[in-house]
Design an enzyme around this catalytic site. Sequence first.
Site, PDB file in Angstrom:
ATOM      1  N   ARG A 160       0.825  -1.205   0.000  1.00 36.06           N
ATOM      2  CA  ARG A 160       0.000   0.000   0.000  1.00 36.06           C
ATOM      3  C   ARG A 160       0.860   1.255   0.000  1.00 36.06           C
ATOM      4  O   ARG A 160       0.539   2.241  -0.671  1.00 36.06           O
ATOM      5  CB  ARG A 160      -0.950  -0.011   1.217  1.00 36.06           C
ATOM      6  CG  ARG A 160      -2.065  -0.999   1.005  1.00 36.06           C
ATOM      7  CD  ARG A 160      -2.996  -1.114   2.202  1.00 36.06           C
ATOM      8  NE  ARG A 160      -4.097  -2.021   1.835  1.00 36.06           N
ATOM      9  CZ  ARG A 160      -5.075  -2.377   2.650  1.00 36.06           C
ATOM     10  NH1 ARG A 160      -5.116  -1.928   3.899  1.00 36.06           N
ATOM     11  NH2 ARG A 160      -6.018  -3.188   2.227  1.00 36.06           N
ATOM     12  N   TYR A 198      -6.537  -0.977  -6.714  1.00 33.47           N
ATOM     13  CA  TYR A 198      -5.828  -2.193  -6.259  1.00 33.47           C
ATOM     14  C   TYR A 198      -5.116  -1.985  -4.932  1.00 33.47           C
ATOM     15  O   TYR A 198      -4.952  -0.889  -4.477  1.00 33.47           O
ATOM     16  CB  TYR A 198      -4.957  -2.812  -7.347  1.00 33.47           C
ATOM     17  CG  TYR A 198      -3.752  -2.091  -7.893  1.00 33.47           C
ATOM     18  CD1 TYR A 198      -3.180  -0.984  -7.299  1.00 33.47           C
ATOM     19  CD2 TYR A 198      -3.138  -2.594  -9.055  1.00 33.47           C
ATOM     20  CE1 TYR A 198      -2.055  -0.390  -7.834  1.00 33.47           C
ATOM     21  CE2 TYR A 198      -2.021  -1.996  -9.596  1.00 33.47           C
ATOM     22  CZ  TYR A 198      -1.481  -0.904  -8.981  1.00 33.47           C
ATOM     23  OH  TYR A 198      -0.371  -0.319  -9.506  1.00 33.47           O
ATOM     24  N   GLU A 199      -4.762  -3.106  -4.302  1.00 32.15           N
ATOM     25  CA  GLU A 199      -4.235  -3.103  -2.918  1.00 32.15           C
ATOM     26  C   GLU A 199      -5.205  -2.426  -1.953  1.00 32.15           C
ATOM     27  O   GLU A 199      -4.791  -1.813  -0.975  1.00 32.15           O
ATOM     28  CB  GLU A 199      -2.857  -2.422  -2.842  1.00 32.15           C
ATOM     29  CG  GLU A 199      -1.789  -3.006  -3.729  1.00 32.15           C
ATOM     30  CD  GLU A 199      -1.488  -4.474  -3.449  1.00 32.15           C
ATOM     31  OE1 GLU A 199      -1.869  -4.969  -2.384  1.00 32.15           O
ATOM     32  OE2 GLU A 199      -0.888  -5.126  -4.325  1.00 32.15           O
ATOM     33  N   GLY A 200      -6.466  -2.567  -2.225  1.00 34.52           N
ATOM     34  CA  GLY A 200      -7.484  -1.979  -1.351  1.00 34.52           C
ATOM     35  C   GLY A 200      -7.956  -0.658  -1.897  1.00 34.52           C
ATOM     36  O   GLY A 200      -7.179   0.297  -1.985  1.00 34.52           O
TER      37      GLY A 200
END
Lengths: 595, 595
Positions: free
Chosen positions: A297, A439-441
């Site tokens: 992140r 992406y990645e949350g």
Amino acid sequence: MSQYQAPLKDISFLLKHVFNFEQHAQRCGLELDGDTALAIAAEAGKFAKEKIDPINRKGDTQGARWNDSKVVTADGFKDVYQAFCDGGWSALRFPEQYDGQGLCSVVSTVVDEMWHAASFSFALCPMLTNGAVEALLTAGSDALKQTYLKKMVSGEWTGTMNLTEPGAGSDLAAVQTKAVPHADGSYRISGQKIFITYGEHDFTDNIIHLVLARTPDAPKGVKGISLFVVPKFLVNADGTPGARNDVRCASIEHKLGIHGSPTAVMLFGEQDGAIGYLVGEENRGLEYMFIMMNEARFAVGLQGLSISDRAYQHALAFAQERVQGRAVGEDGSQGKTIIRHPDVRRMLLSMKSRIDAMRALAIYVSTQKDLAHSSSVPELAKNAAQARVELLIPVIKGWFTETAQRITYDAVQVFGGMGFVEETGAAQYYRDARIITIYEGTTAIQANDIVGRKTLRDEGTAALSLIDEIALTVASLKKSGNTADDVVANRLEQACAALRESISWILANGKANPRSVYAGSVLYLELWGVVCGGWMHALRLLAAHEAGVAPDDLAEKRASAQFYAEHVLTGAGVLASTILHGGDSALNFPDTHWL
Amino acid sequence: MSQYQAPLKDISFLLKHVFNFEQHAQRCGLELDGDTALAIAAEAGKFAKEKIDPINRKGDTQGARWNDSKVVTADGFKDVYQAFCDGGWSALRFPEQYDGQGLCSVVSTVVDEMWHAASFSFALCPMLTNGAVEALLTAGSDALKQTYLKKMVSGEWTGTMNLTEPGAGSDLAAVQTKAVPHADGSYRISGQKIFITYGEHDFTDNIIHLVLARTPDAPKGVKGISLFVVPKFLVNADGTPGARNDVRCASIEHKLGIHGSPTAVMLFGEQDGAIGYLVGEENRGLEYMFIMMNEARFAVGLQGLSISDRAYQHALAFAQERVQGRAVGEDGSQGKTIIRHPDVRRMLLSMKSRIDAMRALAIYVSTQKDLAHSSSVPELAKNAAQARVELLIPVIKGWFTETAQRITYDAVQVFGGMGFVEETGAAQYYRDARIITIYEGTTAIQANDIVGRKTLRDEGTAALSLIDEIALTVASLKKSGNTADDVVANRLEQACAALRESISWILANGKANPRSVYAGSVLYLELWGVVCGGWMHALRLLAAHEAGVAPDDLAEKRASAQFYAEHVLTGAGVLASTILHGGDSALNFPDTHWL
């Protein structure tokens, strides 16, 4: 196309004057002086500009292709990857024990910014490998470490993260991929993973997949997920790639952007089950993944900074060159390029002031990461630094990536019609950037994180401690005797008050009225970004005064900070008001009446 | 893909209750009752849904192609164009004298929204023809009208607007295309035009280009530009297409979006000069073009509404279907689709509340257009309506199109990772939308217009008169006795105060400090949009009360208005503050220090 310029001047200012790198390195017990750090940055900047930047357009126009069940990357990608590894860049941040260079987070942040700026699609490959290495370093057995780490640190093999499935995106509790224990201690993995970045490519002989899956008796939900290593080729006793494992790429996606980066659908265990090796303990996969995810992140946030800077540089070059109309209130003697138009200047400084804030914040968080990981730092200080990192990871991820949308948008706007045709390249940055708030949350996931885990869980302790520290900076700036900076100090102070008000409200309503709180979570995340960015501008001004920089350098930093104060910090009060009052309309909306 | 649904319910509410179409039609002397207007809307909605919407994806994925020096449009486009003309849709708004249907602006706005929503790329063709027809109606000689109008109204021939050149984009003063008078009264046109929408295609036998060019002795700058008709095929005495004119398409652009719409590079007069016919008088081309441009800008604003609604509908369908995680504060009994997540609801209502505001404002401006063009309306009222239209055209163009960026962005975000892959179609709306803040005058050009021509020139008269009218609406809403609406009334009142403050400042500083004023022009434009949108929500609430709509319908309108009040109107004060204080940092930035 403009040529990428690594922001060495700003990096030098930040390392020398804002964050005092010499002192930081000493405190962390690092054997690295400031000049060496800057020399590494300069070298990386050269590689980014001369090697990576030139392949970026081809990555977009040609893209990674699916050809005869193989992924063929765009022209130049494979060679540049080899040169990247040969130059030791893949090994920068990792322990010397695995042939890494043991450099600190600050240096790796500075350098990683450049890779992503020069070619977002290219840099994703080492970025994912880094995540996989982190996971193995954290939780891998000695055997796994011995087998995989050196090859991954050197870049000889790459790594991937296999989390998402068609039914499990933001909600990892829904992961269905199976892992059945085998007599020899390994597991047999079967299932489908999607959106796997560099899940298949032609750079290297082997690809090491880290895969979330469930063992047969695992508890339901996120507490029943384990993490496995699944190599594309099994590794022989001598360390060479051996038999093909039962994992393959079924196809790659046709995407809005990052065409150069293959996004794979991965099939595990179509025949006998893919052979996988448990990382750490069963059912703790999500925990390990979160360690890796924090890194990832942070890296995605950094991509936001990178692509913003690249788009800004590109738009700036155009604005300094394109002649179109005489600017209002001028007779043409100041030049006739469009940078003289007030609104073009506004857009450029809007980009620059946010980029200045983001770069400083990324380095600040890196100093905290270094402190948290250093054995020479006392436990109490390490914990404080770690708490700071955890508080700010969602801000880096969420705010940088959302800010990058605005910046890449404005960059297209500076180009006008030429920005909408693909040939100028402005549109590529805009398209590429679109993935990073997903992406990645997604941004909402980051927002949930900062509300739930980072504010409610410790009852605001970490949050308020940071705001107290920002208040000290405000006080210093006010005392510095530069009345021209008062606007920055005052707007920052007001923004901090708005943030405190939001925190109080969230703490008061988190349990009784969670849906209202979460309806404002994305705004709360943005408010954090706004305030932290203002803090960075204040620190930059203080450092500039202390260092006695040249008048034009001071004017530059001051204009950037003032712009940020008047255009960004001023929004804090409204964000707070909307957090407090804005949730109910959406929550109470009659669901039969959306259309 | 979701299927497009024309917003007939909202249109019915707006025509019946908010804008009292019956009364409006009477006032304008139109022979059209409300039921007929709604029946036309319903028929258009059916055509948009059943014929146009299905070709939209093909327009994107296949696109218009450049094949053997010809433009081949995407599968289905040509047939649907034919059906569109056969249905009489191309003729809707034009005078019966030219075989048009003579319908008013309100109806054509309602219907045009649907065409653009169903396929932006497709609808650009009739949109450009409309602009060319307007120009000929306004300034064309009887001979030109006789030769061209019926065929263009019927759609048998299409029209284009040729303004931009490589060196003349926002700055039309730089137009270099030449027009040399010929003995027979025609002209010989030579030069290159770029970014010509539907400059070449395979729909029709002839294409009628309207071209800006300079005669040999023309004054420099914008006062030396004339407007010409240049047909692709010269027209025989019997009205049929004859010899090929010396104008050709050299190539089409590869663009970020609207792939279905061919964007042509046009070459005029490579051999003997393209034969062109003067429209109106020499050197008045820009004036005529501005009449046409006002129509075109309104239409592009409408595209902003259209693509917003289409993207919203698409995201809504996904949110109502996709299951992913249990929503915070719920046990799952309210459903497990992602529309239960507070942030997804926030995004959807953010879209909807802005769409509600835009659609109402588009229809409001259309009522003013009808009044301004009606022979049954007294002169004074006509002039007032025309002033209102001119004030609001840049708001429609600038604010709708910028708002569409946020809405199409959020629509992708609702899809998450599935939004970034092209297969779901969410990305197409996002890409297509990107052009609308650029063409027909960038947002900055609209902002210059509202500052210079629409505020400074009449010393704020038209602007303040509108705000006074909005204040009456605020007073009515406060008096309506619905305390739940107080937040809307209060926020709107505060926003009006912010707008008044900005106007005073602009009037005070316009001459002495124009660069500071123009540095805030885009924010000033946004502030206008915010206030007008709030006004529309207030009118919607008043109308809903008066009509006594069902409780759920009232709840829907109220939630939308409250969301708008708390999330959008609250930003007005900050916009005003930034307009007043935010300009100098960018203007004073030291130009040597951008990098």
